[in-house]
Scaffold this active site. Structure first.
Site, PDB file in Angstrom:
ATOM      1  CG  ASN A 152      -0.235   0.095   2.527  1.00  0.00           C
ATOM      2  OD1 ASN A 152       0.663  -0.702   2.812  1.00  0.00           O
ATOM      3  ND2 ASN A 152      -0.610   1.039   3.354  1.00  0.00           N
ATOM      4  CG  HIS A 153       3.559   2.731   2.708  1.00  0.00           C
ATOM      5  ND1 HIS A 153       3.789   3.991   3.207  1.00  0.00           N
ATOM      6  CD2 HIS A 153       2.800   2.097   3.640  1.00  0.00           C
ATOM      7  CE1 HIS A 153       3.212   4.116   4.393  1.00  0.00           C
ATOM      8  NE2 HIS A 153       2.608   2.981   4.676  1.00  0.00           N
ATOM      9  CG  ASP A 174       7.302  22.419  -4.201  1.00  0.00           C
ATOM     10  OD1 ASP A 174       7.518  23.256  -5.107  1.00  0.00           O
ATOM     11  OD2 ASP A 174       8.197  21.772  -3.642  1.00  0.00           O
TER      12      ASP A 174
END
Length: 741
Positions: free
Chosen positions: A236-237, A653
């Site tokens: 999941n990361h 950003d």
């Protein structure tokens, strides 16, 4: 002759009593130590899962803005680039974007120099270079290595299948989370990947740790050298939205300032192609999160009928469901990687089957449930000769794909199928097992589900499997069996929350498929600490994090205390204190037991002055000059939602410079106010911007801003690579009332 008890009898009797007392004391000591350890563990996990829940809610909110705000709105313009709905390019065009040939390597560079095709010596050299911390790999070689990995990934199936034939043991590793020392220790104890030592790495290679990119480069290097002996599952990361919050994005941009944006983009594409599961000997299923009562391997491994081509939507982020649109339209768009890597007439990706299938279709979902995984695998015509010829077949298939002018038919794919695929992926990546029967939404993490032993039993029986190996959860011993030992949780990042908090583990499987566990702890410090010292150190770290949570909810806690203080004396009992804290924090902790560590000053009659208690928390705030210029409610909002705010900053950003303009700074706060459904005045935001922009250059340094409002002098180990999330689930309950979010 006299009668009576001899001195030896008396001594034995007294010795027996002493032994009983010692045993009683020792049992009490062990019980207290275990209770402290479990309580500490509960604190860490509660905070970790609340952060993941907030991340999913934030992404759902951003998706809601994209779907409902007008294209010209400021809020939508700030975030539209992360959804990439208009980027439609062929893979060959992306390859030109990722070209590394114009990047020169200076003569003074002393790090590893890679030459392709990669050799095992170069892969080992990469490990040694990162072990010695000599120098990071040059960006030219990083892009070249990642590009080769991406080409290889595009030809991989969604489910890998491997065998333990010829007495070959397979090593399986769980979450590493950027902790290179754990990977190096595994290689030291077990050996590096080779033809005789295959590995399966079960996702979550990145985030939180400081060496995520080094871990990826090592794993990808061995994958290229040994494509049939190194297998990587997606976690999941492996998701760019999660990386924004938990540190991997910042790590790459810090280490590779010039070419970091291209590296991140290429990594996003690689992540979207990672296989979702691995099956060993058609009996053991390895996936990152888990299953649900609707998990269907037929959907995961679906292919176009009468072809050898897998159809699967590649999601850059599995957090957001695909948007349903007219599938017959030539302008089909869903929120997935398919929007970027698409054939011009269709935005679905097709993977060539790495294993040959017969021309018979697999049938419907219902018919698949009536067959086992063995039946499914029996359709695969694979033998030893085919395995040896696999590299040649894969290369020819790869060439064939990119020579095709017309994409394969996708008439069988519709929006309902795509949405079903998304739910399957979310369950595979985010779910956790539970002891109760049934399957319920995972409200703690905010994604996936909790599934019970009955769901496991049914799933294994339907697919003729005997064991599920998953990761996704930190375990104190590095592993844990559940569901009658039919589900094994494996976690390979030791000292995850703090030094001494947990062991790491990996498992070896031989032809008998009996798991053999190996445990370790990578930090030398843990070997020097006693059990009591280790528990005490971890407990202090957890309590420090908990104090930050309490301090950031000061206003809500004061209101809760006043409900028990009708006379406005400023005093509450410890029982009322515990009830009030839980009503605000909702962490499910034993507050009454924790009061001895969190509450130091009590009156003679056992009452607590809650105003003095906040002063006793001894939390460091921002510097006085900044604090004096900031509205108190805004300051507390910043404390509580610090990590969410930083995530939005990273999104705004767009050029990844680490700076945002004052105007974007104001827009970011406005976006946060919409997200939290709270009023933040323009005047308060302007005062904050002026206070932070000390050099008056018209821009805000994101890192300096976030550092100025960190509540402690030193980051806890749980904070490594990210900001601590300061909001509990109840802070966002207003969002739950909106059915669109």
């Amino acid at each position: 002759m006299g009668s009576g008890i001899s001195k030896s009898d008396q001594f034995q009797k007294q010795s027996g009593k002493a032994a009983v007392l010692i045993q009683k004391w020792y049992r009490q000591y062990v019980a207290r130590t275990e209770m402290r350890r479990r309580c500490t563990w509960h604190i860490f996990q509660s905070i970790e899962y609340s952060g993941e829940q907030a991340q999913i809610k934030l992404y759902n909110f951003l998706g809601y803005l994209m779907d409902n705000f007008t294209p010209s709105s400021n809020e939508r313009n700030l975030i539209s680039h992360i959804f990439r709905e208009n980027e439609v390019c062929r893979d060959t065009e992306w390859e030109r974007y990722f070209c590394f040939e114009n990047i020169e390597v200076p003569d003074v560079y002393s790090g590893p120099r890679l030459i392709f095709p990669l050799t095992v010596e170069q892969a080992v050299g990469l490990v040694e270079a990162f072990r010695d911390k000599r120098q990071q790999l040059h960006s030219r070689y990083v892009l070249q290595l990642l590009l080769e990995t991406w080409k290889l990934m595009r030809m991989m199936p969604n489910i890998n299948r491997i065998s333990t034939c010829h007495s070959k043991e397979i090593t399986i590793c769980g979450d590493l989370h950027g902790q290179l020392e754990d990977l190096l220790l595994i290689f030291y104890k077990n050996g590096m990947p080779s033809l005789d030592k295959p590995y399966v790495f079960n996702g979550d290679f990145v985030d939180r740790g400081q060496d995520s990119i080094e871990i990826l480069l090592i794993l990808f290097a061995f994958l290229i050298v040994y494509p049939h002996d190194v297998y990587l599952n997606r976690g999941n990361h492996e998701d760019h939205m999660v990386n924004l919050r938990y540190g991997f994005t910042k790590e790459v941009l810090t280490k590779y300032k010039l070419h970091g944006k291209r590296i991140l983009k290429l990594l996003q594409k690689i992540f979207s192609y990672l296989p979702l599961a691995t099956v060993i000997d058609q009996k053991v299923l390895i996936l990152h999160g888990g299953i649900s009562d609707t998990t269907d391997l037929g959907v995961i491994a679906r292919k176009i009928p009468d072809t050898c081509i897998f159809v699967f939507v590649q999601y850059v982020s599995a957090l957001r469901p695909p948007k349903k649109r007219n599938m017959s339209s030539g302008n089909l768009s869903i929120d997935s990687e398919a929007d970027e890597d698409s054939w011009s007439s269709s935005k679905f990706l097709h993977r060539r089957a790495s294993l040959r299938y017969s021309n018979n279709t697999l049938g419907s979902r219902n018919s698949f449930h009536n067959r086992s995984l063995q039946d499914f695998s029996s359709r695969t015509n694979v033998n030893v000769k085919d395995q040896l010829e696999f590299p040649r077949k894969r290369q020819s298939a790869f060439i064939a794909v990119f020579k095709e002018e017309t994409p394969p038919p996708v008439s069988t794919v519709n929006s309902d199928t795509v949405h079903e695929e998304w739910k399957q992926i979310l369950d595979l990546l985010w779910s956790d097992p539970m002891t109760q029967h049934g399957c319920i939404p995972n409200e703690v993490r905010g994604g996936g589900c909790y599934w019970g032993p009955d769901v496991t039993e049914d799933f294994l029986n339907r697919h003729n499997l005997q064991l599920i190996i998953r990761s996704h959860e930190c375990k104190q011993e590095g592993y844990e069996f559940c569901h009658n030992r039919k589900v094994l949780t494996l976690f390979s990042a030791s000292n995850y929350y703090d030094v001494g908090s947990n062991r790491g583990a990996y498992v070896k499987l031989g032809p008998n498929l009996v798991p053999y566990m190996i445990q370790y702890q990578a930090s030398r410090l843990t070997r020097e600490l006693s059990v009591r010292q280790s528990v005490g150190r971890t407990e202090r770290s957890a309590l420090k994090v908990l104090r930050e949570q309490l301090f950031s909810h000061k206003s809500d806690l004061v209101c809760a205390f006043r409900k028990y203080d009708s006379d406005d004396t400023g005093l509450v009992s410890l029982t009322d204190w515990a009830s009030a804290v839980e009503s605000v924090m909702h962490l499910g902790l034993p507050w009454r037991m924790l009061s001895c560590q969190l509450v130091t000053n009590k009156t003679s009659d056992g009452m607590l002055n809650y105003y003095d208690w906040f002063n006793d928390l001894a939390i460091k705030g921002p510097n006085t000059d900044v604090r004096n210029h900031i509205d108190q409610s805004l300051l507390e909002t910043l404390y509580r939602h610090r990590s969410t705010l930083e995530t939005i900053f990273r999104i705004v950003d767009t050029d990844n410079s680490g700076f945002i303009s004052l105007e974007d700074f104001r827009k970011t706060w406005k976006l946060l106010s919409v997200y939290l459904k709270m009023e933040i005045t323009d005047e308060a935001i302007s005062d904050l911007a002026i206070a932070i922009d000390s050099n008056q250059d018209g821009s805000i340094d994101i890192d300096e801003f976030m550092e100025a409002f960190r509540l402690t002098d030193k980051k806890s180990r749980l904070e490594r690579g990210r900001s601590m999330f300061m909001a509990t689930a109840t802070d966002l309950t207003k969002l739950d009332e909106d059915p669109n979010i």
